[in-house]
Design an enzyme around this catalytic site. Sequence first.
Site, PDB file in Angstrom:
ATOM      1  N   ASP A   9      49.318  37.690  35.871  1.00 46.38           N
ATOM      2  CA  ASP A   9      49.775  38.294  36.172  1.00 46.38           C
ATOM      3  C   ASP A   9      50.984  38.732  36.807  1.00 46.38           C
ATOM      4  O   ASP A   9      51.351  39.298  37.601  1.00 46.38           O
ATOM      5  CB  ASP A   9      49.473  40.240  35.510  1.00 46.38           C
ATOM      6  CG  ASP A   9      48.370  40.702  36.760  1.00 46.38           C
ATOM      7  OD1 ASP A   9      48.140  41.310  37.268  1.00 46.38           O
ATOM      8  OD2 ASP A   9      48.553  39.487  38.070  1.00 46.38           O
ATOM      9  N   HIS A 236      45.070  37.159  47.066  1.00 44.83           N
ATOM     10  CA  HIS A 236      43.275  37.262  46.666  1.00 44.83           C
ATOM     11  C   HIS A 236      43.562  36.766  45.264  1.00 44.83           C
ATOM     12  O   HIS A 236      42.415  36.174  45.717  1.00 44.83           O
ATOM     13  CB  HIS A 236      44.395  39.194  45.664  1.00 44.83           C
ATOM     14  CG  HIS A 236      44.143  39.972  46.836  1.00 44.83           C
ATOM     15  ND1 HIS A 236      43.238  40.891  47.181  1.00 44.83           N
ATOM     16  CD2 HIS A 236      46.058  40.858  46.806  1.00 44.83           C
ATOM     17  CE1 HIS A 236      43.776  42.335  47.911  1.00 44.83           C
ATOM     18  NE2 HIS A 236      44.808  42.494  48.431  1.00 44.83           N
TER      19      HIS A 236
HETATM   20  O1  RIB Z   1      43.579  43.467  43.802  1.00 50.65           O
HETATM   21  C1  RIB Z   1      43.998  42.665  43.762  1.00 50.65           C
HETATM   22  C2  RIB Z   1      44.915  42.114  42.276  1.00 50.65           C
HETATM   23  O2  RIB Z   1      45.626  42.658  41.234  1.00 50.65           O
HETATM   24  C3  RIB Z   1      45.625  40.448  42.098  1.00 50.65           C
HETATM   25  O3  RIB Z   1      45.206  39.752  41.316  1.00 50.65           O
HETATM   26  C4  RIB Z   1      46.955  40.657  42.441  1.00 50.65           C
HETATM   27  O4  RIB Z   1      47.837  39.832  41.482  1.00 50.65           O
HETATM   28  C5  RIB Z   1      46.958  41.720  41.503  1.00 50.65           C
HETATM   29  O5  RIB Z   1      46.996  41.551  40.009  1.00 50.65           O
HETATM   30 CA    CA Z   2      47.171  39.121  39.561  1.00 59.74          CA
END
Ligand code: RIB
Ligand code: CA
Length: 299
Positions: A9, A236
Amino acid sequence: MRRVIIDTDPGTDDALALLMALNCPDLHIEGITTVGGNATLAQTTQNALRLVDHVASGRDVPVAVGAAQPAHGSFSYAYHVHGTDGLGVDLPSTARKPYSADAVELIRDRALAAPGQVSVIALGPLTNVAAALDRRPDVAKAISDIVVMGGAVDVPGNITPDAEFNIFEDPWSANGVFASGVPVTLVGLDVTHKTSMHRDGGPRWFEGKSKSAQLGNRILANSFRERAGVQDFYLHDPLAVAAAVEPELLTYRRAQVEVVTDGDERGRTVASFGDGPVRVALGVDVGRAVEVVRTLISK
Ligand code: RIB
Ligand code: CA
């Protein structure tokens, strides 16, 4: 060569993760599937198409459109983190069009065409992945494994005190994936909140003059510019890709994982350690992980 489908996303950290994957000689990207989450599905799809065309214009990397909404309700989006269009920086427009089939079809087709050989790296809400697995034991058997960026087991959440964003956005689909029997590697806030690039990193974030390095630096610079006071850009999604390439970067404990789907604790990931289909990442070699991210994006 690890054959992967990346469900995403984009999203600023997703964008860094995609740059890594596109530059990684050890990964063959069978396809990218988009989902709403950080931004609308239209925006995440456009961001994925533009990013692929910007850094890999000559390559055949299908981008298949997935879910605009979670299994129930709607996505809450995260524009305050990722910027109004989900990236915060402009990318050249592209003539590249989405793949002819949708995300679920691409996941199913690629997995069934090569049983046991294709992994999924899931960087957003798990809506597409759960839908691809839903009532399809043949697909569950065919997918080699799923690396999920999501969850917060022994640490607080980032969208509520209990929940991490991806899982919170679609806890029902997360339960479907964790109960599918497909081996899951859960790369959650337990390790991603230890892995970041710092505001004062400056030009040392990504070295070199490649489009990838320049775009990575633009994304980080804009993110810090737009979020005064924020010192860390948490890696992340990049850590999930790094773990797919070098699993030994992390340490794990096996578990059954269930997700709370309603009430104040919606999105909480509850791990029953011992045995189970999920290996929960609890430790990370931060220095090595950041180096993997920097090296792949600086290419
Ligand atoms: O909590 C972090 C996640 O949520 C990552 O994938 C960031 O892109 C959001 O989608
Ligand atoms: Ca993400």
